[in-house]
Design a protein around this motif. Structure first.
Motif, PDB file in Angstrom:
ATOM      1  N   MET A  83     -18.987 -61.835   8.991  1.00 55.28           N
ATOM      2  CA  MET A  83     -18.185 -60.910   9.742  1.00 55.28           C
ATOM      3  C   MET A  83     -19.033 -60.354  10.866  1.00 55.28           C
ATOM      4  N   GLN A  84     -18.436 -60.217  12.012  1.00 52.42           N
ATOM      5  CA  GLN A  84     -19.161 -59.670  13.147  1.00 52.42           C
ATOM      6  C   GLN A  84     -18.992 -58.155  13.192  1.00 52.42           C
ATOM      7  N   LEU A  85     -20.123 -57.476  13.304  1.00 55.09           N
ATOM      8  CA  LEU A  85     -20.123 -56.029  13.458  1.00 55.09           C
ATOM      9  C   LEU A  85     -20.782 -55.689  14.790  1.00 55.09           C
ATOM     10  N   PRO A  86     -20.247 -54.725  15.515  1.00 54.01           N
ATOM     11  CA  PRO A  86     -20.856 -54.328  16.786  1.00 54.01           C
ATOM     12  C   PRO A  86     -22.282 -53.818  16.580  1.00 54.01           C
ATOM     13  N   ALA A  87     -23.144 -54.053  17.554  1.00 59.98           N
ATOM     14  CA  ALA A  87     -24.541 -53.620  17.470  1.00 59.98           C
ATOM     15  C   ALA A  87     -24.634 -52.114  17.249  1.00 59.98           C
ATOM     16  N   GLU A  88     -23.754 -51.339  17.877  1.00 56.12           N
ATOM     17  CA  GLU A  88     -23.768 -49.884  17.718  1.00 56.12           C
ATOM     18  C   GLU A  88     -23.514 -49.490  16.260  1.00 56.12           C
ATOM     19  N   VAL A  89     -22.635 -50.208  15.595  1.00 58.10           N
ATOM     20  CA  VAL A  89     -22.355 -49.941  14.184  1.00 58.10           C
ATOM     21  C   VAL A  89     -23.609 -50.164  13.354  1.00 58.10           C
ATOM     22  N   LEU A  90     -24.284 -51.265  13.606  1.00 61.33           N
ATOM     23  CA  LEU A  90     -25.483 -51.591  12.833  1.00 61.33           C
ATOM     24  C   LEU A  90     -26.616 -50.604  13.099  1.00 61.33           C
ATOM     25  N   ALA A  91     -26.729 -50.146  14.331  1.00 67.34           N
ATOM     26  CA  ALA A  91     -27.828 -49.252  14.694  1.00 67.34           C
ATOM     27  C   ALA A  91     -27.567 -47.793  14.348  1.00 67.34           C
ATOM     28  N   ASP A  92     -26.317 -47.352  14.414  1.00 63.43           N
ATOM     29  CA  ASP A  92     -26.033 -45.922  14.370  1.00 63.43           C
ATOM     30  C   ASP A  92     -25.286 -45.411  13.143  1.00 63.43           C
ATOM     31  N   THR A  93     -24.890 -46.273  12.230  1.00 67.48           N
ATOM     32  CA  THR A  93     -24.154 -45.801  11.053  1.00 67.48           C
ATOM     33  C   THR A  93     -25.101 -45.091  10.090  1.00 67.48           C
ATOM     34  N   ALA A  94     -24.807 -43.816   9.849  1.00 64.11           N
ATOM     35  CA  ALA A  94     -25.632 -43.004   8.949  1.00 64.11           C
ATOM     36  C   ALA A  94     -24.975 -42.806   7.589  1.00 64.11           C
ATOM     37  N   LEU A  95     -23.637 -42.888   7.559  1.00 66.12           N
ATOM     38  CA  LEU A  95     -22.906 -42.645   6.323  1.00 66.12           C
ATOM     39  C   LEU A  95     -21.680 -43.543   6.288  1.00 66.12           C
ATOM     40  N   ILE A  96     -21.418 -44.109   5.127  1.00 67.98           N
ATOM     41  CA  ILE A  96     -20.207 -44.903   4.922  1.00 67.98           C
ATOM     42  C   ILE A  96     -19.376 -44.213   3.848  1.00 67.98           C
ATOM     43  N   GLU A  97     -18.128 -44.003   4.191  1.00 66.92           N
ATOM     44  CA  GLU A  97     -17.168 -43.412   3.264  1.00 66.92           C
ATOM     45  C   GLU A  97     -16.296 -44.547   2.726  1.00 66.92           C
ATOM     46  N   VAL A  98     -16.168 -44.647   1.421  1.00 69.93           N
ATOM     47  CA  VAL A  98     -15.358 -45.684   0.783  1.00 69.93           C
ATOM     48  C   VAL A  98     -14.019 -45.072   0.391  1.00 69.93           C
ATOM     49  N   VAL A  99     -12.923 -45.720   0.818  1.00 71.42           N
ATOM     50  CA  VAL A  99     -11.583 -45.195   0.578  1.00 71.42           C
ATOM     51  C   VAL A  99     -10.763 -46.214  -0.200  1.00 71.42           C
ATOM     52  N   ARG A 100     -10.140 -45.752  -1.276  1.00 68.15           N
ATOM     53  CA  ARG A 100      -9.169 -46.567  -2.022  1.00 68.15           C
ATOM     54  C   ARG A 100      -7.831 -46.321  -1.337  1.00 68.15           C
ATOM     55  N   ILE A 101      -7.354 -47.299  -0.598  1.00 68.56           N
ATOM     56  CA  ILE A 101      -6.179 -47.148   0.249  1.00 68.56           C
ATOM     57  C   ILE A 101      -4.922 -46.986  -0.602  1.00 68.56           C
ATOM     58  N   SER A 102      -4.080 -46.016  -0.193  1.00 69.31           N
ATOM     59  CA  SER A 102      -2.846 -45.749  -0.926  1.00 69.31           C
ATOM     60  C   SER A 102      -1.587 -46.070  -0.122  1.00 69.31           C
ATOM     61  N   ALA A 103      -1.713 -46.259   1.190  1.00 66.75           N
ATOM     62  CA  ALA A 103      -0.557 -46.535   2.040  1.00 66.75           C
ATOM     63  C   ALA A 103      -1.045 -47.104   3.365  1.00 66.75           C
ATOM     64  N   ARG A 104      -0.113 -47.523   4.181  1.00 68.74           N
ATOM     65  CA  ARG A 104      -0.442 -47.978   5.527  1.00 68.74           C
ATOM     66  C   ARG A 104      -0.508 -46.766   6.450  1.00 68.74           C
ATOM     67  N   PRO A 105      -1.338 -46.816   7.480  1.00 68.94           N
ATOM     68  CA  PRO A 105      -1.351 -45.699   8.430  1.00 68.94           C
ATOM     69  C   PRO A 105      -0.018 -45.608   9.170  1.00 68.94           C
ATOM     70  N   LYS A 106       0.316 -44.424   9.625  1.00 72.19           N
ATOM     71  CA  LYS A 106       1.581 -44.195  10.333  1.00 72.19           C
ATOM     72  C   LYS A 106       1.578 -44.837  11.716  1.00 72.19           C
ATOM     73  N   LYS A 107       0.383 -44.981  12.327  1.00 70.44           N
ATOM     74  CA  LYS A 107       0.297 -45.610  13.645  1.00 70.44           C
ATOM     75  C   LYS A 107      -0.992 -46.416  13.747  1.00 70.44           C
ATOM     76  N   VAL A 108      -1.000 -47.357  14.653  1.00 68.12           N
ATOM     77  CA  VAL A 108      -2.161 -48.210  14.872  1.00 68.12           C
ATOM     78  C   VAL A 108      -3.355 -47.350  15.285  1.00 68.12           C
ATOM     79  N   GLY A 109      -4.487 -47.598  14.666  1.00 70.17           N
ATOM     80  CA  GLY A 109      -5.705 -46.862  14.992  1.00 70.17           C
ATOM     81  C   GLY A 109      -5.910 -45.595  14.187  1.00 70.17           C
ATOM     82  N   ALA A 110      -4.901 -45.199  13.415  1.00 66.82           N
ATOM     83  CA  ALA A 110      -5.047 -44.019  12.558  1.00 66.82           C
ATOM     84  C   ALA A 110      -5.815 -44.418  11.300  1.00 66.82           C
ATOM     85  N   PRO A 111      -6.496 -43.465  10.666  1.00 66.59           N
ATOM     86  CA  PRO A 111      -7.218 -43.783   9.436  1.00 66.59           C
ATOM     87  C   PRO A 111      -6.264 -44.243   8.331  1.00 66.59           C
TER      88      PRO A 111
END
Length: 127
Positions: A1-29
């Motif tokens: 999987m390709q990850l942007p260089a900024e993601v690899l360099a700057d990610t300090a914390l990852i939050e894991v979410v058990r998804i319960s529904a689809r987001p209401k709009k594109v780009g929403a969490p």
């Protein structure tokens, strides 16, 4: 999987979410319960597993992701990326401040060891 260089360099914390529904709009969490926070070596290991995901062809299941990860930069104010994983159709969809449009939709081999290890970590976080 390709990850942007900024993601690899700057990610300090990852939050894991058990998804319960689809987001209401594109780009929403993706809504769901936060089941874990990974920092330090745990976050680095998770990013390494995501980078190691090998490509796959598209499978049809309707995209019903069960897990998502959100990567935050050091101040924890900016979500660099969110990646929602569907192990049914072998698809991951990403969005966020550091995600260019050409990386927003990718396919991965769900049977490959890195994918199985990532899924095992998701499941262990959710218990």
């Amino acid at each position: 999987m390709q990850l942007p260089a900024e993601v690899l360099a700057d990610t300090a914390l990852i939050e894991v979410v058990r998804i319960s529904a689809r987001p209401k709009k594109v780009g929403a969490p993706y809504p769901g319960e936060t089941v874990a926070h990974w920092a330090g070596s745990e976050a680095a290991d998770a990013l390494a597993l995501m980078r190691a995901l090998t490509g796959s062809g598209q499978h049809r299941c309707g995209f019903s992701p069960g897990w998502s990860v959100r990567g935050y930069e050091k101040s924890l104010d900016i979500v660099l990326f969110e990646a929602a994983f569907c192990f049914g159709c072998h698809e991951v969809r990403m969005h966020g401040a550091a995600v260019p449009p050409d990386l927003a939709r990718q396919f991965f081999d769900v049977d490959a060891p890195p994918a199985q290890e990532l899924l095992a970590r998701f499941r262990a976080a959710g218990t």
